[in-house]
Design an enzyme around this catalytic site. Structure first.
Site, PDB file in Angstrom:
ATOM      1  N   PRO A 182     -51.254  28.568   2.354  1.00 25.79           N
ATOM      2  CA  PRO A 182     -50.856  27.629   3.404  1.00 25.79           C
ATOM      3  C   PRO A 182     -51.816  27.564   4.595  1.00 25.79           C
ATOM      4  O   PRO A 182     -52.082  28.572   5.246  1.00 25.79           O
ATOM      5  CB  PRO A 182     -49.488  28.164   3.845  1.00 25.79           C
ATOM      6  CG  PRO A 182     -49.476  29.591   3.473  1.00 25.79           C
ATOM      7  CD  PRO A 182     -50.372  29.758   2.294  1.00 25.79           C
TER       8      PRO A 182
ATOM      9  N   TYR B 163     -51.006  27.325  -6.911  1.00 23.78           N
ATOM     10  CA  TYR B 163     -50.105  26.958  -8.008  1.00 23.78           C
ATOM     11  C   TYR B 163     -50.808  26.126  -9.093  1.00 23.78           C
ATOM     12  O   TYR B 163     -50.158  25.674 -10.028  1.00 23.78           O
ATOM     13  CB  TYR B 163     -48.833  26.276  -7.480  1.00 23.78           C
ATOM     14  CG  TYR B 163     -49.039  25.017  -6.673  1.00 23.78           C
ATOM     15  CD1 TYR B 163     -49.525  23.848  -7.245  1.00 23.78           C
ATOM     16  CD2 TYR B 163     -48.716  24.983  -5.319  1.00 23.78           C
ATOM     17  CE1 TYR B 163     -49.690  22.689  -6.505  1.00 23.78           C
ATOM     18  CE2 TYR B 163     -48.895  23.837  -4.562  1.00 23.78           C
ATOM     19  CZ  TYR B 163     -49.379  22.689  -5.169  1.00 23.78           C
ATOM     20  OH  TYR B 163     -49.555  21.546  -4.431  1.00 23.78           O
TER      21      TYR B 163
END
Ligand code: HXC
Ligand code: NAP
Length: 284
Positions: free
Chosen positions: A193, A150
């Site tokens: 992740p 992000y």
């Protein structure tokens, strides 16, 4: 170490901020296996000491020093100490970070500073301190910045982190051009992740949130620290010597899953596709 020659990083001195835990530690372990000499830094000396003790077996060299990267004077002391200890630094890994989930309107100015100061200022201070010395000494080197997916897209609920990582990405791409003439390479990794204690306790603190995180990944699982460490080893090695200013995503396809407008059709069953096919062919 999988596909790598045992001496891939032989005698390279690598400084990792935040190297006492999580992904920083995993990268350190991989670098040591490949012949590097390691220096790790973080705020908590006892954590560094334990990690260095556990990693520094079989003649592997691990130096540690506590340092708060938010303080430029401490960063200067760290870099001086590592150079004194090993005689040089070849690779800087800007890995230290701070982050937590929160609606942005709930953040205090101190909460914003807590993240921006570690991620953006800390990375900048370390980059400057090491870079100035390399330029002065005519020493070529590589800087690896750990960002996030992000950093490019932005993300709600981690806005200080998104803003800071975007800044680090801009730093990476800017210096890739400006400092290339000194033989200094810039590369970055954007992890998806990876369930480290540090990240999970602050970002996925319940089983429900953790499951949501996994469900977003097309490959259907989180990453393992070793997968990221192998990528890092390649990027800081001489085999990546023509890579400069690149950010490599390692996320099982997660960010693309969110980006593609029709990707939610993954949830459509075979029967539903039969019906949809009838509807979509009607125009023929
Ligand atoms: C809202 C919070 C908060 C939270 C702290 N604050 N945690 N606000 N929600 N969860 C506020 C505090 O109330 C305080 O503001 C200010 O932030 C500073 O808090 P301190 O605890 O004094 O900060 P400090 O000791 O400097 O610790 C920094 C930290 C902490 C960032 C808050 O979490 C930390 O040390 N983190 C390091 C490790 C880490 O975060 N690892 C995860 C990296 S994962 P007030 O106004 O009350 O004084 C990552 C990418 C993940 O980066 C991507 C996943 C896919
Ligand atoms: P982590 O274990 O919490 O790592 C963060 C490290 O930074 C810790 O060792 C911490 O040590 C150090 N640190 C924090 N503040 C510091 C400061 N002011 N000065 C010096 N060191 C400081 O989390 P992680 O998951 O391994 O994260 C490593 C990197 O990967 C970070 O850049 C993170 O943004 C990135 N990342 C992780 C994920 C993920 O899913 N895990 C995803 C995307 C990106 P001390 O607390 O002792 O200082």
């Amino acid at each position: 170490m999988g596909p790598f020659a045992k001496d891939l990083l032989k005698d390279k001195v690598i400084l990792i901020t935040g190297g006492g835990t999580g992904l920083g530690r995993a990268m350190g372990e991989a670098f040591l296996e490949l012949g590097a000499k390691l220096a790790i830094a973080g705020r908590r000396e006892e954590v560094l000491k334990q990690t260095a003790g556990e990693m520094g077996t079989d003649g592997k060299e691990v130096y540690f020093k506590s340092c708060d990267v938010r303080d430029a004077a401490q960063v200067q002391e760290l870099v001086e100490a590592v150079e004194r200890h090993y005689g040089k630094i070849d690779v800087l890994v800007n890995n230290a970070a701070g982050n937590f989930i929160s609606p942005t309107e709930r953040l205090s100015p101190r909460a914003v500073d807590a993240v921006l100061n570690i991620v953006l200022h800390g990375t900048f201070y370390a980059t400057l301190e090491v870079g100035k010395r390399w330029i002065e000494a005519g020493h070529a080197g590589t800087m690896l910045n750990i960002v996030t997916t992000y950093a490019s897209s932005g993300s709600g609920f981690v806005v200080p982190s998104a803003a800071a990582k975007a800044g680090v990405l801009a730093l990476t791409r800017s210096l890739a051009v400006e400092w290339a003439r000194y033989g200094i390479r810039q590369v970055a990794i954007a992890p998806g992740p990876f369930p480290t204690e540090g990240a999970w306790s602050r970002l996925s603190p319940t089983p429900e949130l953790e499951q949501k995180m996994v469900d977003r990944v097309p490959l259907g699982r989180v990453g393992s620290p070793e997968e990221l460490a192998h990528l890092a080893a390649f990027l800081v090695s001489d085999y990546a010597s023509y890579m400069n200013g690149e950010v490599v995503t390692i996320d099982g396809g997660e960010w693309l899953r969110g980006a593609g407008q029709f990707n939610d059709l993954l949830e459509v069953t075979g029967e539903q596709w039969d019906r949809l096919a009838e509807l979509t062919r009607k125009g023929k």
